[in-house]
Design a protein around this motif. Structure first.
Motif, PDB file in Angstrom:
ATOM      1  N   GLN A   5       0.826  -1.238   0.052  1.00 35.97           N
ATOM      2  CA  GLN A   5       0.055  -0.043  -0.146  1.00 35.97           C
ATOM      3  C   GLN A   5       0.775   1.175   0.086  1.00 35.97           C
ATOM      4  N   HIS A   6       2.032   1.072   0.685  1.00 35.15           N
ATOM      5  CA  HIS A   6       2.833   2.292   0.701  1.00 35.15           C
ATOM      6  C   HIS A   6       3.487   2.639  -0.648  1.00 35.15           C
ATOM      7  N   ILE A   7       4.073   1.607  -1.503  1.00 32.34           N
ATOM      8  CA  ILE A   7       4.268   1.694  -2.884  1.00 32.34           C
ATOM      9  C   ILE A   7       3.227   2.254  -3.652  1.00 32.34           C
ATOM     10  N   LEU A   8       2.049   1.568  -3.576  1.00 28.36           N
ATOM     11  CA  LEU A   8       0.745   2.026  -4.395  1.00 28.36           C
ATOM     12  C   LEU A   8       0.566   3.358  -4.379  1.00 28.36           C
ATOM     13  N   SER A   9       0.717   3.825  -3.022  1.00 29.12           N
ATOM     14  CA  SER A   9       0.383   5.354  -2.691  1.00 29.12           C
ATOM     15  C   SER A   9       1.181   6.434  -3.313  1.00 29.12           C
ATOM     16  N   GLN A  10       2.528   5.930  -3.898  1.00 25.68           N
ATOM     17  CA  GLN A  10       3.234   6.607  -4.481  1.00 25.68           C
ATOM     18  C   GLN A  10       2.933   7.166  -5.923  1.00 25.68           C
ATOM     19  N   PRO A  11       3.402   8.065  -6.393  1.00 30.57           N
ATOM     20  CA  PRO A  11       3.072   8.601  -7.830  1.00 30.57           C
ATOM     21  C   PRO A  11       3.547   7.571  -8.726  1.00 30.57           C
ATOM     22  N   PRO A  12       2.895   7.385 -10.000  1.00 33.79           N
ATOM     23  CA  PRO A  12       3.487   6.390 -10.805  1.00 33.79           C
ATOM     24  C   PRO A  12       4.743   6.302 -11.192  1.00 33.79           C
ATOM     25  N   SER A  13       5.381   7.417 -11.112  1.00 34.16           N
ATOM     26  CA  SER A  13       6.913   7.841 -11.763  1.00 34.16           C
ATOM     27  C   SER A  13       7.860   7.454 -10.523  1.00 34.16           C
ATOM     28  N   SER A  14       7.117   7.213  -9.417  1.00 33.31           N
ATOM     29  CA  SER A  14       8.036   6.570  -8.222  1.00 33.31           C
ATOM     30  C   SER A  14       8.141   5.033  -7.897  1.00 33.31           C
ATOM     31  N   GLN A  15       7.008   4.664  -8.456  1.00 32.16           N
ATOM     32  CA  GLN A  15       6.581   3.312  -8.054  1.00 32.16           C
ATOM     33  C   GLN A  15       7.844   2.287  -8.114  1.00 32.16           C
ATOM     34  N   LEU A  16       8.553   2.251  -9.270  1.00 33.15           N
ATOM     35  CA  LEU A  16       9.492   1.375  -9.694  1.00 33.15           C
ATOM     36  C   LEU A  16      10.742   1.537  -8.733  1.00 33.15           C
ATOM     37  N   SER A  17      11.136   2.629  -8.535  1.00 29.89           N
ATOM     38  CA  SER A  17      12.204   2.898  -7.466  1.00 29.89           C
ATOM     39  C   SER A  17      11.908   2.667  -6.095  1.00 29.89           C
ATOM     40  N   MET A  18      10.556   2.837  -5.754  1.00 31.31           N
ATOM     41  CA  MET A  18      10.164   2.136  -4.433  1.00 31.31           C
ATOM     42  C   MET A  18      10.196   0.805  -4.449  1.00 31.31           C
ATOM     43  N   LEU A  19       9.570   0.140  -5.323  1.00 33.15           N
ATOM     44  CA  LEU A  19       9.523  -1.345  -5.355  1.00 33.15           C
ATOM     45  C   LEU A  19      11.077  -1.839  -5.472  1.00 33.15           C
ATOM     46  N   ARG A  20      12.116  -1.427  -5.998  1.00 38.82           N
ATOM     47  CA  ARG A  20      13.267  -1.501  -5.996  1.00 38.82           C
ATOM     48  C   ARG A  20      14.018  -1.427  -4.613  1.00 38.82           C
ATOM     49  N   LYS A  21      13.495  -0.352  -3.732  1.00 34.01           N
ATOM     50  CA  LYS A  21      13.887  -0.033  -2.470  1.00 34.01           C
ATOM     51  C   LYS A  21      13.220  -1.042  -1.366  1.00 34.01           C
ATOM     52  N   TYR A  22      12.221  -1.517  -1.590  1.00 31.03           N
ATOM     53  CA  TYR A  22      11.586  -2.729  -0.780  1.00 31.03           C
ATOM     54  C   TYR A  22      11.513  -3.785  -1.144  1.00 31.03           C
ATOM     55  N   SER A  23      12.312  -4.300  -2.179  1.00 31.42           N
ATOM     56  CA  SER A  23      12.517  -5.585  -2.677  1.00 31.42           C
ATOM     57  C   SER A  23      13.106  -6.611  -1.842  1.00 31.42           C
ATOM     58  N   GLU A  24      13.981  -6.067  -1.084  1.00 33.13           N
ATOM     59  CA  GLU A  24      14.877  -7.020  -0.037  1.00 33.13           C
ATOM     60  C   GLU A  24      14.132  -7.169   1.029  1.00 33.13           C
ATOM     61  N   PRO A  25      13.343  -5.985   1.883  1.00 34.75           N
ATOM     62  CA  PRO A  25      12.597  -6.444   2.766  1.00 34.75           C
ATOM     63  C   PRO A  25      11.259  -7.765   2.538  1.00 34.75           C
ATOM     64  N   LEU A  26      10.878  -7.455   1.260  1.00 30.06           N
ATOM     65  CA  LEU A  26       9.752  -8.332   0.936  1.00 30.06           C
ATOM     66  C   LEU A  26      10.345  -9.803   0.790  1.00 30.06           C
ATOM     67  N   LEU A  27      11.546  -9.759   0.273  1.00 30.03           N
ATOM     68  CA  LEU A  27      12.249 -11.177  -0.170  1.00 30.03           C
ATOM     69  C   LEU A  27      12.476 -11.577   1.136  1.00 30.03           C
ATOM     70  N   ALA A  28      12.979 -10.886   2.217  1.00 30.40           N
ATOM     71  CA  ALA A  28      13.648 -11.384   3.543  1.00 30.40           C
ATOM     72  C   ALA A  28      12.390 -11.893   4.232  1.00 30.40           C
ATOM     73  N   GLN A  29      11.122 -11.217   4.209  1.00 33.52           N
ATOM     74  CA  GLN A  29      10.056 -12.007   5.001  1.00 33.52           C
ATOM     75  C   GLN A  29       9.564 -13.410   4.265  1.00 33.52           C
ATOM     76  N   LEU A  30       9.635 -13.415   3.008  1.00 35.74           N
ATOM     77  CA  LEU A  30       9.408 -14.945   2.242  1.00 35.74           C
ATOM     78  C   LEU A  30      10.717 -15.935   2.814  1.00 35.74           C
ATOM     79  N   ASP A  31      11.727 -15.390   2.907  1.00 33.68           N
ATOM     80  CA  ASP A  31      12.872 -16.463   3.349  1.00 33.68           C
ATOM     81  C   ASP A  31      12.323 -17.154   4.600  1.00 33.68           C
TER      82      ASP A  31
END
Length: 558
Positions: free
Chosen positions: A85-111
């Motif tokens: 929800q935090h990523i989706l709330s960002q402007p479309p132009s920022s969503q890709l960079s935000m997803l890159r920023k949070y990719s490790e936390p997402l993957l860390a939880q799945l670990d």
């Protein structure tokens, strides 16, 4: 205690003294209380509080990897749906960079998640992530397609240069017709000088034959003399046709070469830009594919591979972009300072004039004092005929700019139309035609006729001739100092460049001495400047090109 805290580890032996044991137990209790106070129910972790505490302690005391447990003080402990929800709330132009920023936390939880928890993860935001990632992947693939389109367009532009080599078939036809007329007339002349007589075997028959032969010779001589004027006209027409075709071919080759250099440089720029930018795009695509795969499985898996090597989806060989052997391009990085410019003058097609001339009341044939200017031999002052018109009254600058936009030359004189502006300027005043034997100057802001025209032999403009640039009085001039030329050569070169005959003073530099100005009395008077406001002329009579002088021509950028 250690074995209970860390069941996944095999501990053969732990030896602690009484003091160390007490310290160890207190550390464990404090850690348990701290973790309990900051517990995050939505985080996917090890199944028990005791094990979580032990893992945190192990990270401190035993140096083990702490990635499996992340304290709630960091963003990594946010539940997946909150991150989404935090990523989706960002402007479309920022969503890709935000997803890159949070990719490790997402993957860390799945670990540390397991299959039983995956259903809850899906419900709490992973589905939204899939939608977001899919949309971003579509945008990135579209970007790659855009790169390919730009690359293809630059290749097409390069190959389109070949169209400039096509010569107007009318010129070819005119040349062929002129050559045919010359050959036919030559044949007629050859037959006209042949006489045959039979003198017989007696004096009487010989005398009669001689009388008849003399009459035939007189008749042939008269016919031959009558055709001499025709043969001169036909030969001149053929020479003009040959020159026009040659000029058109030379201009076409020059434009082709310039086009190749420009589009080749553009292709290299596009290729370099695409080659650099697509690396970032392809990196993002690989990461998003990896995230999608991992989120779909609910855990990291060997089946989800993050590619490190780039497999370019861009075809850099969509067409051969190779300069022809005789094309030589200037290296713009080596261009010097001064008045020149690496970018070159603005191009102008001959259509600018021909479209105008087709709608104007232009005079197609310039008159002259000797009736020789249009069809005479160039080395005798011929072949300098102009098609001209009067654009009306205006200031000098307005006149020069209108002429520059059309690719026309200022050409007011005795045999076009008088009271028109000339190309020579001296400060706040400029030349206007009044009489051929002395110059007349008026303020450049005054109103006079703007008489402009194009040399009849010019079939295409080549503005690359004017490769030097000057800034003067708020205007940009493109010009060329061609050195010493005959007047007929100078006026042709000027019109070929879509320019007007000028001199250094006109563009605020140097001296005008010994520079040509446009003729004031065409046919047998050629005028040049002897100072800033003084002129001299070659009054040479008909069929002479006079002497050679300095030649400069230029146009204003409009």
């Amino acid at each position: 205690v250690a074995q209970a805290l860390f069941p996944e580890r095999h501990i053969d032996r732990v030896t602690l003294g009484p003091g160390a044991m007490l310290h160890f137990i207190l550390s464990v209790l404090l850690t348990v209380l701290a973790v309990a106070a900051n517990d995050c129910a939505d985080c996917v972790r090890a199944p028990s509080l005791l094990q979580r505490s032990g893992q945190a302690l192990a990270a401190v005391q035993l140096g083990s990897d702490a990635t499996a447990c992340t304290t709630s003080a960091t963003r990594n402990c946010e539940p997946i749906h909150e991150i989404t929800q935090h990523i989706l709330s960002q402007p479309p132009s920022s969503q890709l960079s935000m997803l890159r920023k949070y990719s490790e936390p997402l993957l860390a939880q799945l670990d540390v998640s397991n299959r039983s928890n995956h259903t809850a993860i899906i419900k709490n935001g992973t589905a939204d992530l899939h939608g977001l990632i899919t949309g971003l992947l579509d945008e990135l693939h579209s970007t790659l397609k855009g790169y390919q389109v730009s690359l293809n367009a630059s290749v097409d532009a390069f190959h389109a240069c070949a169209d400039l080599l096509h010569i107007d078939q009318g010129l070819v036809t005119t040349q062929a017709n002129a050559m045919g007329q010359t050959a036919q007339l030559q044949s007629e002349l050859n037959s006209s000088v042949k006489v045959v007589g039979d003198f017989g075997s007696t004096a009487e028959t010989a005398a009669a034959a001689a009388t008849a032969l003399k009459a035939e010779i007189d008749s042939k001589a008269f016919a031959f003399t009558s055709k001499l004027a025709s043969i001169e006209t036909v030969v001149n027409a053929e020479m003009m046709a040959n020159q026009s075709l040659s000029d058109a071919q030379a201009a076409a080759e020059k434009l082709f070469s310039t086009c190749q250099c420009t589009t080749h440089a553009n292709f290299n720029n596009v290729k370099d830009t695409v080659n650099t930018s697509r690396l970032v795009v392809e990196d993002n695509i690989e990461l998003l594919k990896y995230l999608n795969c991992t989120l779909g499985l609910g855990q990291r898996s060997d089946s989800c591979v993050l590619q490190s090597a780039h497999q370019s989806s861009i075809n850099f060989h969509t067409g051969v972009v190779v300069l022809t052997a005789d094309t030589i391009c200037e290296d713009s990085s080596n261009s010097g300072s001064g008045l020149g410019s690496s970018s070159g003058p603005p191009l102008l097609q001959i259509d600018a004039w021909t479209n105008f001339a087709s709608a104007c009341s232009c005079t197609q044939r310039q008159n002259d004092a000797c009736n020789y200017k249009c069809n005479g031999l160039q080395e005798k002052g011929g072949q300098t005929c102009f098609t001209f018109t009067n654009l009306g009254t205006m200031t000098w600058k307005e006149c020069v700019k209108k002429a520059s936009a059309l690719g026309a030359s200022l050409c007011s004189e005795d045999y076009t139309e008088g009271d028109g502006w000339g190309g020579h300027r001296n400060g706040d005043t400029a030349e206007r035609f009044e009489r051929f034997y002395s110059p007349k100057f008026d303020l450049i802001t005054s109103q006079h006729f703007c008489v402009v025209g194009k040399h009849n032999r010019v079939t295409s403009f080549d503005r690359t001739l004017c490769s030097q640039k000057a800034e003067y009085d708020g205007d940009t001039w493109w010009y060329h100092d061609a050195g010493v030329k005959y007047y007929d050569e100078c006026v042709y070169l000027a019109s070929s460049a879509g320019a007007t005959i000028i001199d250094p003073v006109t563009i605020g530099m140097g001296d005008s001495t010994d520079y040509w100005t446009f003729t004031k009395h065409s046919g047998n008077v050629y005028t040049y400047y002897t100072g800033i406001d003084t002129i001299s002329s070659h009054n040479v009579g008909c069929q002479s090109r006079g002497d050679a002088h300095k030649c400069m021509f230029g146009f204003m950028e409009v």
